[in-house]
Design a protein around this motif. Structure first.
Motif, mmCIF file in Angstrom:
data_model
loop_
_atom_site.group_PDB
_atom_site.id
_atom_site.type_symbol
_atom_site.label_atom_id
_atom_site.label_comp_id
_atom_site.label_asym_id
_atom_site.label_seq_id
_atom_site.Cartn_x
_atom_site.Cartn_y
_atom_site.Cartn_z
ATOM 1 N N THR A 103 0.832 -1.203 0.000
ATOM 2 C CA THR A 103 0.000 0.000 0.000
ATOM 3 C C THR A 103 0.869 1.257 0.000
ATOM 4 N N ARG A 104 1.918 1.260 0.833
ATOM 5 C CA ARG A 104 2.802 2.421 0.909
ATOM 6 C C ARG A 104 3.551 2.620 -0.405
ATOM 7 N N GLU A 105 4.030 1.533 -1.010
ATOM 8 C CA GLU A 105 4.749 1.644 -2.275
ATOM 9 C C GLU A 105 3.832 2.179 -3.382
ATOM 10 N N PHE A 106 2.624 1.666 -3.436
ATOM 11 C CA PHE A 106 1.690 2.126 -4.465
ATOM 12 C C PHE A 106 1.401 3.617 -4.285
ATOM 13 N N PHE A 107 1.124 4.011 -3.065
ATOM 14 C CA PHE A 107 0.810 5.423 -2.808
ATOM 15 C C PHE A 107 1.991 6.316 -3.167
ATOM 16 N N ASP A 108 3.178 5.934 -2.703
ATOM 17 C CA ASP A 108 4.348 6.781 -2.924
ATOM 18 C C ASP A 108 4.773 6.819 -4.386
ATOM 19 N N LEU A 109 4.842 5.644 -5.027
ATOM 20 C CA LEU A 109 5.357 5.579 -6.390
ATOM 21 C C LEU A 109 4.367 6.117 -7.419
ATOM 22 N N ARG A 132 -4.987 -6.233 -2.012
ATOM 23 C CA ARG A 132 -6.037 -5.263 -1.677
ATOM 24 C C ARG A 132 -6.054 -4.963 -0.175
ATOM 25 N N GLU A 133 -4.868 -4.814 0.403
ATOM 26 C CA GLU A 133 -4.752 -4.641 1.845
ATOM 27 C C GLU A 133 -5.123 -3.239 2.314
ATOM 28 N N GLY A 134 -5.097 -2.255 1.395
ATOM 29 C CA GLY A 134 -5.420 -0.892 1.795
ATOM 30 C C GLY A 134 -6.855 -0.519 1.481
ATOM 31 N N ASP A 135 -7.495 0.241 2.371
ATOM 32 C CA ASP A 135 -8.863 0.712 2.141
ATOM 33 C C ASP A 135 -8.875 2.242 2.167
ATOM 34 N N VAL A 136 -10.062 2.831 2.112
ATOM 35 C CA VAL A 136 -10.133 4.290 2.056
ATOM 36 C C VAL A 136 -9.642 4.924 3.357
#
Length: 315
Positions: A103-109, A132-136
């Motif tokens: 989740t952190r990599e997707f958000f940052d990159l 799909r570990e991250g939610d809103v």
């Protein structure tokens, strides 16, 4: 219509704006609600409204045996989103590397570095990152830390049920209720294919048909439909006609194999080998066996008349 396939190719005018992430399959009224908020936020921050979507759907990569046929191909999806005011569409090639991102990599990159997003807009059932570990809630936490805003848009309902791509897919593919589906979509359901030679029976009885193959989206259930057909060239439609569409076999002549045939009413052009798109407006009747060719002709005349009335009224 602007489509970017790789983030390295993202133009400068597609960065620093409002971003919505999702599959947006079908571009239904729930998606339109998200797009409306997305465009509004983009105008507030004086940046672009950008949709980040996936090509293909992640399920096709993760569990191909469960992958349902899509409602829209990428260019059609981008066309519909553009009509809703979206400035740019990123159709990211879905691969295992993308799906392995935390989740952190997707958000940052993706969001922070590549797209330089200032505002995010999502539905409440949004998930991201590996498995799909991250939610809103997590997205909101990341956004706040990065100085981004997050708007969560509640879904649309119709008939007491949520408007969703899966619901529309069932209506079209299982019951052929394209009219009901149209109440939830932002445009008539459309398929595309290449015209191939068929048995030629339609021409012999006075109703030549374009036999479509290579269709890459879900087919409506077997039946006869009213719609609109268009020849497509490099620069767009080259002709548009009312279309009576038959999906299924022709049991009157002993056929058992299903096919897609569109009678383009009033079209006298040669269409073999050419791409044709068909919009579905309503379902006319079931496929059935007729006692004779003459009886079939009389029914087709009724189908053509009904199609012309529906197209004139609704298109």
């Amino acid at each position: 219509m602007h489509i970017t396939r790789h983030l390295a190719d993202l133009p400068a005018d597609a960065r620093g704006g409002a971003v919505a992430i999702g599959n947006f399959d079908g571009v239904h009224r729930g998606h339109a609600k998200i797009a409306e908020r997305l465009v509004a936020r983009a105008r507030e921050i004086e940046g672009p409204a950008v949709v980040f979507t996936f090509d293909p759907h992640p399920v096709r990569v993760l569990r191909p045996h469960e992958y349902p046929p899509p409602l829209t191909w990428t260019e059609r999806k981008a066309e519909l989103l553009t009509k809703l005011g979206v400035d740019h569409v990123v159709a990211y090639p879905t691969d295992e590397a993308l799906l392995r991102l935390t989740t952190r990599e997707f958000f940052d990159l993706v969001l922070r570095e590549s797209m330089a997003a200032k505002a995010l807009v999502e539905g409440p059932n949004f998930f991201f990152g590996h498995n799909r570990e991250g939610d809103v809630a997590l997205l909101g936490k990341f956004a706040a830390e990065a100085g981004m805003s997050l708007d969560v848009v509640e879904p649309n309902s119709e008939g007491g049920e949520l408007v969703s791509s899966s619901r529309i897919r069932r209506l079209i593919g299982e019951t052929g209720d394209v009219g009901r589906a149209l109440t939830m979509l932002t445009a008539p359901y459309r398929i595309r294919g290449i015209v191939t030679h068929g048995a030629g029976r339609g021409a012999k009885i006075g109703f030549p048909t374009a036999n479509l193959e290579g269709i890459d989206t879900i087919l409506p259930a077997e039946g006869v439909y009213a719609g609109v057909g268009r020849l497509v060239g490099r620069d767009g439609p080259m002709g548009v006609w009312p279309a009576a569409i038959n999906i299924g076999p022709n049991p009157t002549f002993g056929e058992v194999h299903a096919k897609v045939e569109a009678h383009l009413i009033g079209c006298d052009e040669t269409v073999y080998g050419r791409p044709v798109e068909v919009d579905f407006l309503d379902r006319l009747r079931d496929i059935r066996t007729f006692a004779s060719a003459d009886e079939l002709v009389e029914q087709v005349k009724k189908d053509v008349a009904a199609t012309q009335t529906i197209v004139t009224k609704n298109y």
